[in-house]
Design an enzyme around this catalytic site. Structure first.
Site, short mmCIF file in Angstrom:
data_model
loop_
_atom_site.label_atom_id
_atom_site.label_comp_id
_atom_site.label_asym_id
_atom_site.label_seq_id
_atom_site.Cartn_x
_atom_site.Cartn_y
_atom_site.Cartn_z
N ASP A 162 31.20 70.40 12.19
CA ASP A 162 30.89 71.72 12.75
C ASP A 162 31.98 72.09 13.75
O ASP A 162 31.77 72.12 14.95
CB ASP A 162 29.51 71.70 13.42
CG ASP A 162 29.11 73.09 13.90
OD1 ASP A 162 29.75 74.07 13.49
OD2 ASP A 162 28.15 73.17 14.70
N SER A 163 33.17 72.35 13.22
CA SER A 163 34.31 72.67 14.08
C SER A 163 34.41 74.17 14.27
O SER A 163 33.67 74.93 13.65
CB SER A 163 35.59 72.20 13.38
OG SER A 163 35.69 72.86 12.13
N SER A 164 35.37 74.57 15.10
CA SER A 164 35.73 75.99 15.15
C SER A 164 36.91 76.18 14.19
O SER A 164 37.19 75.31 13.36
CB SER A 164 36.09 76.41 16.57
OG SER A 164 36.25 77.82 16.62
N GLN A 212 38.97 74.80 26.31
CA GLN A 212 38.88 76.14 25.73
C GLN A 212 38.15 77.10 26.68
O GLN A 212 37.49 76.68 27.62
CB GLN A 212 38.12 76.07 24.40
CG GLN A 212 36.76 75.40 24.50
CD GLN A 212 36.28 74.80 23.18
OE1 GLN A 212 36.77 75.14 22.11
NE2 GLN A 212 35.31 73.90 23.26
N HIS A 239 24.03 77.38 10.15
CA HIS A 239 23.52 76.03 10.40
C HIS A 239 22.78 75.48 9.18
O HIS A 239 22.94 74.32 8.80
CB HIS A 239 22.63 76.02 11.65
CG HIS A 239 23.43 76.22 12.91
ND1 HIS A 239 23.08 77.11 13.90
CD2 HIS A 239 24.59 75.65 13.32
CE1 HIS A 239 23.98 77.07 14.86
NE2 HIS A 239 24.91 76.20 14.53
N1 AG3 Z 1 31.41 76.67 14.18
C1 AG3 Z 1 32.17 77.44 13.21
C2 AG3 Z 1 32.75 78.65 13.85
C3 AG3 Z 1 33.78 79.33 13.03
C4 AG3 Z 1 33.81 80.74 13.41
N2 AG3 Z 1 35.07 81.36 13.23
C5 AG3 Z 1 35.36 82.60 13.69
N3 AG3 Z 1 34.46 83.29 14.31
N4 AG3 Z 1 36.55 83.06 13.50
C6 AG3 Z 1 30.23 77.23 14.68
C7 AG3 Z 1 29.51 76.41 15.65
C8 AG3 Z 1 28.05 76.66 15.59
N5 AG3 Z 1 27.30 75.49 15.76
#
Ligand code: AG3
Length: 285
Positions: free
Chosen positions: A162-164, A39, A70
């Site tokens: 903790d994904s995106s 990515q 968090h």
């Molecule tokens: N993980 C979730 C991010 C989701 C955000 N989505 C977006 N901005 N469209 C965050 C990781 C932090 N530890």
């Protein structure tokens, strides 16, 4: 972009929340820009939010509002499990979820991050999150979370996803098969908490997820919390367990929190009428 008030060009970064709207940040200082095997990674400083981490153009974390996300991904599950000792974090290479997990008297936290560059840049540019990775209770593994759980030989009390968003390397972490596998490594009273998206922008995705999760897990509940820099400003999380009901959360005080407390925990499970209908959820008011 030309800034009329400053009368010179300033750098600006945007995340689109739909084709026609989104959030923008003025870049006071560009800290890092790169592309890993998985990515694009962009880190910059913004005068209001402080340091910002974006992956593939999506805001992951900012100094000013990271605690909302968090704390709300971690503490509801950690306080609901009667005695969480072994914790698995999938994703979360920045270390923010791990930092929150380590506030609890756990024995071991395993963090599985697919992208070692996220681990590296977090260590350099987000030391207040990444410091948690040095804790003796933490084990950091660079691997595909989906592969790791397939081969894991032990079980976990709490699993935190903790994904995106469900695009790029994170998409497998939103898929049905992933949750079928996860169920096998959950201890009998185990709880999974996962971020699932924006109830406003991603309602259809949430509804779909609720449907397949309810086929896999006897216990599924969705809850919400604010994250000012994420699409819509309110974020949705899911709770899953092999038991149909979740125990009442423990009330023990936790040091150093900025958002989570027992009333916030209770309130987070109160969903709007629209979301309840959309999810067809069996939730308390
Ligand atoms: N993980 C979730 C991010 C989701 C955000 N989505 C977006 N901005 N469209 C965050 C990781 C932090 N530890």
């Amino acid at each position: 972009m030309k800034d009329e008030t400053l009368n010179h060009s300033v750098d600006e970064v945007r995340e689109y929340h739909s084709d026609s709207c989104g959030i923008f940040f003025r870049v006071e200082r560009s800290v890092y820009r790169g592309r890993s095997q998985f990515q694009s990674i962009e880190i910059f400083d913004n005068p209001f939010f402080g340091r910002v981490l974006m992956l593939d153009g999506l805001v992951q974390t900012t100094i000013r509002d990271e605690h909302y996300y968090h704390e709300m991904l971690v503490h509801p599950a950690m306080m609901t499990h009667p005695d969480p000792k072994r914790i698995l974090i999938i994703g979360g290479g920045d270390g923010g979820v791990l930092r929150e997990v380590l506030r609890h008297p756990i024995e071991k936290a395993v963090l599985v991050e697919i992208d070692d560059q996220v681990l590296d840049v977090s260590e350099k540019y987000f030391p207040w999150l990444a410091a948690a990775k040095k804790d003796p209770r933490a084990e950091i593994i660079v691997d595909d979370g989906n592969v790791y759980i397939e081969n894991a030989s032990c079980s976990f009390d709490v699993v935190l996803i903790d994904s995106s968003d469900p695009v790029g390397p994170s998409s497998v972490l939103h898929a049905r098969d992933f949750y079928i596998r996860l169920k096998k490594i959950l201890s009998p009273e185990g709880i999974i908490a996962a971020q699932v998206g924006s109830p406003f922008f991603h309602a259809a995705v949430l509804a779909d997820k609720k449907e397949f999760l309810a086929e896999i897990f006897p216990g599924v509940r969705f809850y919400v919390g604010p994250v000012p820099t994420y699409p819509g400003g309110t974020w949705c999380y899911a709770f899953m367990s092999v038991k149909p009901d979740f125990p009442e959360p423990r009330n023990e005080p936790l040091e150093g929190l900025k958002y989570y407390n027992p009333p916030v925990h209770q309130g987070a499970f109160a969903l709007s009428e629209a979301l309840k209908i959309r999810l067809d959820a069996d939730q308390p008011d």
